[in-house]
Enzyme design. Sequence first.
Site, PDB file in Angstrom:
ATOM      1  N   THR A   1      23.398  -6.257 -37.000  1.00 56.20           N
ATOM      2  CA  THR A   1      22.106  -6.820 -37.420  1.00 56.20           C
ATOM      3  C   THR A   1      21.045  -6.666 -36.322  1.00 56.20           C
ATOM      4  O   THR A   1      19.953  -6.145 -36.560  1.00 56.20           O
ATOM      5  CB  THR A   1      22.285  -8.325 -37.750  1.00 56.20           C
ATOM      6  OG1 THR A   1      23.330  -8.449 -38.699  1.00 56.20           O
ATOM      7  CG2 THR A   1      21.019  -8.930 -38.292  1.00 56.20           C
TER       8      THR A   1
ATOM      9  N   LYS B   1      23.598 -21.931 -25.702  1.00 56.97           N
ATOM     10  CA  LYS B   1      22.165 -21.740 -25.413  1.00 56.97           C
ATOM     11  C   LYS B   1      21.637 -22.845 -24.499  1.00 56.97           C
ATOM     12  O   LYS B   1      20.839 -22.593 -23.586  1.00 56.97           O
ATOM     13  CB  LYS B   1      21.377 -21.701 -26.726  1.00 56.97           C
ATOM     14  CG  LYS B   1      21.748 -20.492 -27.589  1.00 56.97           C
ATOM     15  CD  LYS B   1      21.253 -20.657 -29.018  1.00 56.97           C
ATOM     16  CE  LYS B   1      21.613 -19.459 -29.873  1.00 56.97           C
ATOM     17  NZ  LYS B   1      21.396 -19.689 -31.304  1.00 56.97           N
TER      18      LYS B   1
ATOM     19  N   GLY C   1      22.690 -12.840 -42.259  1.00 59.35           N
ATOM     20  CA  GLY C   1      22.954 -12.367 -40.887  1.00 59.35           C
ATOM     21  C   GLY C   1      22.549 -13.375 -39.824  1.00 59.35           C
ATOM     22  O   GLY C   1      22.404 -13.018 -38.653  1.00 59.35           O
TER      23      GLY C   1
ATOM     24  N   ARG D   1      31.206   0.403 -34.342  1.00 60.59           N
ATOM     25  CA  ARG D   1      32.598   0.428 -34.811  1.00 60.59           C
ATOM     26  C   ARG D   1      32.818   1.524 -35.850  1.00 60.59           C
ATOM     27  O   ARG D   1      33.800   2.223 -35.831  1.00 60.59           O
ATOM     28  CB  ARG D   1      32.933  -0.940 -35.421  1.00 60.59           C
ATOM     29  CG  ARG D   1      34.007  -1.652 -34.614  1.00 60.59           C
ATOM     30  CD  ARG D   1      34.575  -2.800 -35.393  1.00 60.59           C
ATOM     31  NE  ARG D   1      33.530  -3.628 -35.955  1.00 60.59           N
ATOM     32  CZ  ARG D   1      33.358  -4.917 -35.688  1.00 60.59           C
ATOM     33  NH1 ARG D   1      34.167  -5.515 -34.850  1.00 60.59           N
ATOM     34  NH2 ARG D   1      32.405  -5.620 -36.250  1.00 60.59           N
TER      35      ARG D   1
ATOM     36  N   ASP E   1      27.531 -22.796 -30.576  1.00 61.58           N
ATOM     37  CA  ASP E   1      26.461 -21.824 -30.327  1.00 61.58           C
ATOM     38  C   ASP E   1      25.277 -22.506 -29.621  1.00 61.58           C
ATOM     39  O   ASP E   1      24.733 -21.980 -28.650  1.00 61.58           O
ATOM     40  CB  ASP E   1      26.019 -21.224 -31.670  1.00 61.58           C
ATOM     41  CG  ASP E   1      24.850 -20.279 -31.531  1.00 61.58           C
ATOM     42  OD1 ASP E   1      25.054 -19.163 -31.023  1.00 61.58           O
ATOM     43  OD2 ASP E   1      23.728 -20.660 -31.914  1.00 61.58           O
TER      44      ASP E   1
HETATM   45  N1  HSE Z   1      23.983 -18.053 -35.244  1.00 60.77           N
HETATM   46  C1  HSE Z   1      22.803 -18.143 -34.462  1.00 60.77           C
HETATM   47  C2  HSE Z   1      21.847 -19.111 -35.148  1.00 60.77           C
HETATM   48  C3  HSE Z   1      22.173 -16.779 -34.321  1.00 60.77           C
HETATM   49  O1  HSE Z   1      22.062 -19.419 -36.327  1.00 60.77           O
HETATM   50  O2  HSE Z   1      20.908 -19.557 -34.529  1.00 60.77           O
HETATM   51  C4  HSE Z   1      21.139 -16.710 -33.244  1.00 60.77           C
HETATM   52  O3  HSE Z   1      21.672 -16.985 -31.991  1.00 60.77           O
END
Ligand code: HSE
Length: 438
Positions: free
Chosen positions: A13, A205, A187, A45, A201
């Site tokens: 993506t 960050k 995505g 890939r 996630d």
């Molecule tokens: N999975 C992450 C989000 C993608 O939804 O923010 C961007 O880092």
Amino acid sequence: MEPVKVGLVGLGTVGSGTVNVLTRNAKEISRRAGRGIELVHAAARDIAKRRSCPTDGIALTTDPFEVVNNPQISILVELIGGTDLALEIVQTAIANGKHVVTANKALIAKHGNEIFAAASEKGVMVAFEAAVAGGIPIIKAIREGLAGNQIQWLAGIINGTGNFILSEMRDKGRDFADVLAQAQELGYAEADPTFDVEGVDAAHKLTILASIAFGVPLQFERVYTEGISHITREDVKYAEELGYRIKHLGVARKTDVGIELRVHPTLIPSRRLIANVDGVMNAVLVYGDAVGPTLYYGAGAGSEPTASAVVGDIVDVTRTLTADPENRVPHLAFQPDALSDLPVLPVEEVETAYYLRMRAADRPGVLADVTRILSDQHISIEAIIQKEPALDAKEVSIIMLTHTLRERQMIEALQRIEALASITGSITRIRVEQLGAA
Ligand code: HSE
């Protein structure tokens, strides 16, 4: 001047978005960079797959190390994600004297300290703007734009998928799993979507943001992380009644004794701009002693928004290719020998206000028992709502907002309240942040 040659690992993506942006905006980009930027080699890939970007003029391979070891290439762009192969690729690129651009938050949060040390040794740059908040140039803003400030705290909606799910649940009453599936199709979601909904996630960050804000080493393993899967529509509704919205926030705060690093659902006043950031959008609120509050808003995920940050980094690296390595902006904003050893505080030491929701027997004295326990722990109540029981029901919902207190006090009080015979089940507890001033 000769164009700078770039290699790319990962044509998914963000990789495809990067090729599209570099191709479409080539002229504008070279006017900014001072020379052309040529993507010459890319690894994917499946190189036979139909893609949403042009690949003419790019040598394609399935072996990432062919790209990493290509002597023509000065900048290696890593967009495969994950921390195993990606770490090996980045380490090899650095050892080969190549500059690196990456969108990989997990890699930087978990291995950034060693990666930056190796990069400094080799005199190369590792740029990672796309790792936090997608297209928002938040790394540059904190690292350079706010360099005159003591950053006191920051709070961000830094996971687009989680924010998209909370917004859709609130506005359209949609089902959790259904919204998550849509985020995956678009995505936005991580390969393992529990990273989005359980806060991992966002913790990656937040680790990065806290380091560049406070000048401390990256300490992902010290982040307190709580997801959104236990948030109910009831809580969303009661929060609204009290004048708040529930957002999944990453919060980093510097105190005299340490740093708070935490990701959790949070009630924030509905009137705050950040409370109105919906869908896949991200926003980061940063409080500096000189500037006061500043707010950064934009798309936190998606192909071209993330590519915007990747290409910004490629331009940045290209501009500084000839700069003396000692005089570049430090990876973590502060000079490596000037990092602070201020500890990350255990979550029990964190101070916030709380939203509490409990189910209680509908009889005299129950509320008095609850408030007595809170008072024993020196917990002051700011607001309280008791909902009328449904017809024939023997239990009522009690919702409370407290003043600010230390988490340890709340843990002790909740244990005692949950032990009361008049209280059913566990108590829902969501932290509250005013996000007003320092
Ligand atoms: N999975 C992450 C989000 C993608 O939804 O923010 C961007 O880092």
